[in-house]
Scaffold this active site. Structure first.
Site, PDB file in Angstrom:
ATOM      1  N   ASN A   1       6.281  43.291  76.133  1.00 19.61           N
ATOM      2  CA  ASN A   1       5.298  44.207  76.717  1.00 19.61           C
ATOM      3  C   ASN A   1       4.472  43.411  77.722  1.00 19.61           C
ATOM      4  O   ASN A   1       3.620  42.630  77.339  1.00 19.61           O
ATOM      5  CB  ASN A   1       4.417  44.778  75.593  1.00 19.61           C
ATOM      6  CG  ASN A   1       3.292  45.641  76.133  1.00 19.61           C
ATOM      7  OD1 ASN A   1       3.303  46.034  77.303  1.00 19.61           O
ATOM      8  ND2 ASN A   1       2.320  45.947  75.287  1.00 19.61           N
TER       9      ASN A   1
ATOM     10  N   LYS B   1       2.291  44.451  79.725  1.00 16.52           N
ATOM     11  CA  LYS B   1       0.951  45.008  79.964  1.00 16.52           C
ATOM     12  C   LYS B   1       0.683  45.048  81.484  1.00 16.52           C
ATOM     13  O   LYS B   1       1.615  45.274  82.253  1.00 16.52           O
ATOM     14  CB  LYS B   1      -0.109  44.214  79.202  1.00 16.52           C
ATOM     15  CG  LYS B   1       0.276  44.061  77.724  1.00 16.52           C
ATOM     16  CD  LYS B   1      -0.810  43.564  76.844  1.00 16.52           C
ATOM     17  CE  LYS B   1      -0.288  43.475  75.420  1.00 16.52           C
ATOM     18  NZ  LYS B   1      -1.315  43.110  74.466  1.00 16.52           N
TER      19      LYS B   1
ATOM     20  N   HIS C   1       0.530  52.446  72.287  1.00 12.94           N
ATOM     21  CA  HIS C   1       0.029  51.087  72.130  1.00 12.94           C
ATOM     22  C   HIS C   1      -1.474  51.129  71.830  1.00 12.94           C
ATOM     23  O   HIS C   1      -2.187  51.981  72.364  1.00 12.94           O
ATOM     24  CB  HIS C   1       0.305  50.264  73.393  1.00 12.94           C
ATOM     25  CG  HIS C   1       0.011  48.814  73.184  1.00 12.94           C
ATOM     26  ND1 HIS C   1      -1.251  48.307  73.252  1.00 12.94           N
ATOM     27  CD2 HIS C   1       0.824  47.777  72.853  1.00 12.94           C
ATOM     28  CE1 HIS C   1      -1.209  47.006  72.988  1.00 12.94           C
ATOM     29  NE2 HIS C   1       0.042  46.661  72.741  1.00 12.94           N
TER      30      HIS C   1
ATOM     31  N   GLU D   1      -3.910  49.481  72.850  1.00 21.01           N
ATOM     32  CA  GLU D   1      -4.807  49.418  74.012  1.00 21.01           C
ATOM     33  C   GLU D   1      -4.938  50.795  74.656  1.00 21.01           C
ATOM     34  O   GLU D   1      -5.986  51.163  75.167  1.00 21.01           O
ATOM     35  CB  GLU D   1      -4.291  48.369  75.021  1.00 21.01           C
ATOM     36  CG  GLU D   1      -4.553  46.952  74.510  1.00 21.01           C
ATOM     37  CD  GLU D   1      -3.535  45.924  74.943  1.00 21.01           C
ATOM     38  OE1 GLU D   1      -2.774  46.166  75.892  1.00 21.01           O
ATOM     39  OE2 GLU D   1      -3.493  44.846  74.310  1.00 21.01           O
TER      40      GLU D   1
ATOM     41  N   GLU E   1       1.883  47.123  64.759  1.00 20.15           N
ATOM     42  CA  GLU E   1       1.051  46.091  65.371  1.00 20.15           C
ATOM     43  C   GLU E   1      -0.357  46.160  64.793  1.00 20.15           C
ATOM     44  O   GLU E   1      -1.163  47.014  65.214  1.00 20.15           O
ATOM     45  CB  GLU E   1       0.971  46.306  66.886  1.00 20.15           C
ATOM     46  CG  GLU E   1       2.303  46.240  67.583  1.00 20.15           C
ATOM     47  CD  GLU E   1       2.138  45.903  69.068  1.00 20.15           C
ATOM     48  OE1 GLU E   1       2.652  44.871  69.479  1.00 20.15           O
ATOM     49  OE2 GLU E   1       1.481  46.667  69.778  1.00 20.15           O
TER      50      GLU E   1
ATOM     51  N   GLY F   1      -3.026  39.707  70.683  1.00 12.97           N
ATOM     52  CA  GLY F   1      -3.673  38.851  71.669  1.00 12.97           C
ATOM     53  C   GLY F   1      -4.727  37.922  71.090  1.00 12.97           C
ATOM     54  O   GLY F   1      -5.513  37.326  71.814  1.00 12.97           O
TER      55      GLY F   1
ATOM     56  N   SER G   1       0.670  38.702  68.481  1.00 13.27           N
ATOM     57  CA  SER G   1       0.692  37.232  68.574  1.00 13.27           C
ATOM     58  C   SER G   1       1.992  36.620  68.069  1.00 13.27           C
ATOM     59  O   SER G   1       1.976  35.560  67.443  1.00 13.27           O
ATOM     60  CB  SER G   1      -0.506  36.628  67.840  1.00 13.27           C
ATOM     61  OG  SER G   1      -1.707  37.047  68.441  1.00 13.27           O
TER      62      SER G   1
HETATM   63  P1  PGA Z   1       0.551  39.852  71.891  1.00 10.56           P
HETATM   64  O1  PGA Z   1       0.632  41.413  72.218  1.00 10.56           O
HETATM   65  O2  PGA Z   1       1.939  39.398  71.545  1.00 10.56           O
HETATM   66  O3  PGA Z   1       0.009  39.227  73.137  1.00 10.56           O
HETATM   67  O4  PGA Z   1      -0.388  39.707  70.729  1.00 10.56           O
HETATM   68  C1  PGA Z   1       1.465  42.256  71.488  1.00 10.56           C
HETATM   69  C2  PGA Z   1       1.304  43.665  72.001  1.00 10.56           C
HETATM   70  O5  PGA Z   1       0.193  44.070  72.348  1.00 10.56           O
HETATM   71  O6  PGA Z   1       2.289  44.416  72.073  1.00 10.56           O
END
Ligand code: PGA
Length: 256
Positions: free
Chosen positions: A10, A12, A94, A96, A166, A172, A212
């Site tokens: 992803n 982003k 997601h 976010e 997730e 993150g 992460s």
């Molecule tokens: P990350 O993000 O691996 O940077 O923690 C995962 C995601 O948001 O899909």
């Protein structure tokens, strides 16, 4: 039932179209046999990614989609628009998008349905916040998210929907769930899908872990029984790191 592991990156809001083709060209060479792989890229990079990945095993996904086919929705993108440029699938829900753009489970139910009707593959992201986990509310949250989205979806479509678990507190932050904790949540999700549909759907649905995930923790996570790959944010922007995670997801052959 054996499920093919599925790892998706992803991106982003990272990477311009002009930096997309070179990256994807390198990446497609490093997708190992035995797993499925995808990248979820910004809208502006979709065409370049689709073109570069054409004829390879790498799938290209959008990161969101509007549920209407067209209309007065300034700034939105629809399923027919994604189809028109050859996009394979879409990441929906997601955290976010839920957190910053008011993505609701009700809207997601429509989006998932429309994506399937349009022939797009779907990764649906779900997960609890830190506060919800601390309050012992994780299973209720996951139940609510899945029950709403899957309320109107037929069995065959549910079975081919990928669910990305997730935990929001792990995204993150460098705080990955332990393999045991992730496995527990994945098992809960699988049983819930069996309850909402039947054992066949529960056994078929692929559940990615996200939050992460890096090369150094990627071996333990997909090694768990109910973890079928990962949704990778930060580490998917580095071709070596992402390729290492893809390798780690390749199933180890079982000795006869
Ligand atoms: P990350 O993000 O691996 O940077 O923690 C995962 C995601 O948001 O899909």
């Amino acid at each position: 039932m054996s499920r093919t592991p599925f790892v998706a990156g992803n991106w982003k809001m990272h990477r311009t179209p002009s930096r997309t083709a070179g990256f994807v060209r390198e990446l497609v060479e490093r997708v190992p046999e035995g797993i499925d792989a995808a990248v979820c890229v910004p809208y502006t990079s979709l065409a370049a990614a689709v073109e570069t990945a054409s004829g390879t095993r790498l799938r290209v996904y959008a990161q969101n989609m509007h549920e209407a086919p067209e209309g007065a929705f300034t700034g939105e993108i629809s399923a027919p628009m994604l189809n028109d440029i050859g996009v394979h699938g879409v990441l929906l829900g997601h955290s976010e998008r839920r957190q910053y753009y008011n993505e609701t489970d009700a809207a997601l139910a429509e989006k998932v349905l429309v994506a399937h009707e349009s022939g797009l593959e779907v990764i649906l992201a779900i997960g609890e916040t830190y506060e919800q986990r601390q309050a012992g509310d994780t299973e209720n949250v996951l139940t609510r998210q899945l029950e709403t989205v899957f309320s109107g979806l037929a069995d065959d479509r549910a079975a081919i929907t990928t669910i990305a678990y997730e935990p929001v507190w792990a995204i993150g932050t460098g705080r990955t769930a332990t393999p045991e904790l992730a496995q527990q949540a994945h098992l809960y999700i699988r049983r819930l899908m069996s309850r909402l549909y039947d054992e066949n759907v529960g056994a078929a649905v692929r559940i990615q872990y996200g939050g992460s995930m890096k090369p150094d923790n990627a071996a333990g996570l997909p090694g768990q029984r109910d973890i079928d790959g990962g949704l990778i944010g930060g580490a998917s922007l580095d071709v070596d790191q992402f390729a290492a995670i893809l390798e780690a997801a390749v199933p180890v052959p079982v000795e006869e």
